[in-house]
Write an enzyme that holds these catalytic residues in place. Structure first.
Site, PDB file in Angstrom:
ATOM      1  N   CYS A  50      34.354  48.451  37.016  1.00  0.00           N
ATOM      2  CA  CYS A  50      34.955  47.120  37.043  1.00  0.00           C
ATOM      3  C   CYS A  50      35.430  46.756  38.446  1.00  0.00           C
ATOM      4  CB  CYS A  50      36.114  47.067  36.060  1.00  0.00           C
ATOM      5  SG  CYS A  50      36.534  45.381  35.552  1.00  0.00           S
ATOM      6  N   ASP A  69      44.169  50.380  27.466  1.00  0.00           N
ATOM      7  CA  ASP A  69      44.565  50.516  28.864  1.00  0.00           C
ATOM      8  C   ASP A  69      46.067  50.725  28.937  1.00  0.00           C
ATOM      9  OD1 ASP A  69      44.545  50.488  31.613  1.00  0.00           O
ATOM     10  OD2 ASP A  69      43.724  48.466  31.814  1.00  0.00           O
TER      11      ASP A  69
END
Length: 240
Positions: free
Chosen positions: A24, A144
């Site tokens: 990412c 996360d």
């Protein structure tokens, strides 16, 4: 630029149990070249306010350089669904990752209007928080410890994460050294890494290569364990 990797990094099979990898926060041409070299399953373009933020125009330019087999994901925080849908329909991105307070109605609307998949990020604080997401309309969840800050959450919650029963991306504090342990504990659909493959805030080619090697090795080890478990179950049935 002499490649460090061979074609084995790119997936040659279509096994549903294969571990996926997402890198990412790509924002430069160099980042795309690194990704093309190691061939992750997904890359992420961050449209939310961040040091990795890209505009729609920048993302479109990077997308044109990306290998066709790599899926570009747009990362958003409380963006208007209509803007997300426009980017999905234009082909700049092929999936949306939502990190804000988007509702289930927002998720369903984006899916319906774009025909593309949605990943909903969940900031993990305890097991109860995870359980609340088992019926989400999202195609995938992303667990996360923060909001793309590279902060891990409590890995003792691995059992609760698996118990949610939806395929999930695991993010937060991942790197080449802990990728195997993450796969062993969580059995995720995908590993999602950003700061763990950076040096001085920029994507680092060597760290990307090391992470991909670690992830693919962890994938092979997990597949061996699964096959061993199936063989044990089959033997037990025969003994009965």
């Amino acid at each position: 630029m002499k490649p460090l990797t061979g074609p084995s990094f790119c997936r040659e099979d279509g096994k549903n149990e294969s571990l996926r990898v997402k890198i990412c926060g790509l924002s430069r041409v160099e980042d795309i070249l690194y990704a093309n070299e190691v061939c992750p399953d997904y890359v992420g373009f961050v449209f939310a306010r961040s040091r990795r933020q890209v505009t729609a125009e920048q993302a479109a330019g990077l997308r044109r350089l990306l290998r066709e087999e790599i899926c570009p994901v747009g990362v958003f925080v409380n963006e208007r669904p209509e803007q997300i849908i426009r980017l999905l329909q234009s082909g700049v991105i092929e999936a949306a990752q939502l990190h804000g307070q988007e509702t289930e109605d927002d998720i369903a609307f984006i899916q319906r209007e774009s025909g593309k998949k949605v990943i909903k990020a969940v900031q993990v604080t305890d097991g109860r928080k995870l359980a609340e997401w088992k019926d989400s309309a999202a195609d995938y969840l992303l667990f996360d410890g923060g909001c793309g800050e590279g902060r891990p959450f409590d890995w003792s919650l691995a059992d609760e994460a698996r118990a949610v029963g939806k395929p999930f991306f695991l993010a937060g504090g991942l790197n080449a050294c802990n990728a195997a342990e993450a796969v062993r504990l969580f059995e995720p659909f995908a590993l999602d890494v950003s700061s763990g493959v950076e040096s001085a805030g920029r994507k680092d080619r060597i760290k990307i290569v090391d992470f991909m090697r670690a992830a693919r090795l962890a994938e092979k080890e997990a597949m061996v364990l699964r096959e061993s478990g199936r063989a044990d179950k089959e033997r037990n049935r025969c003994d009965e």
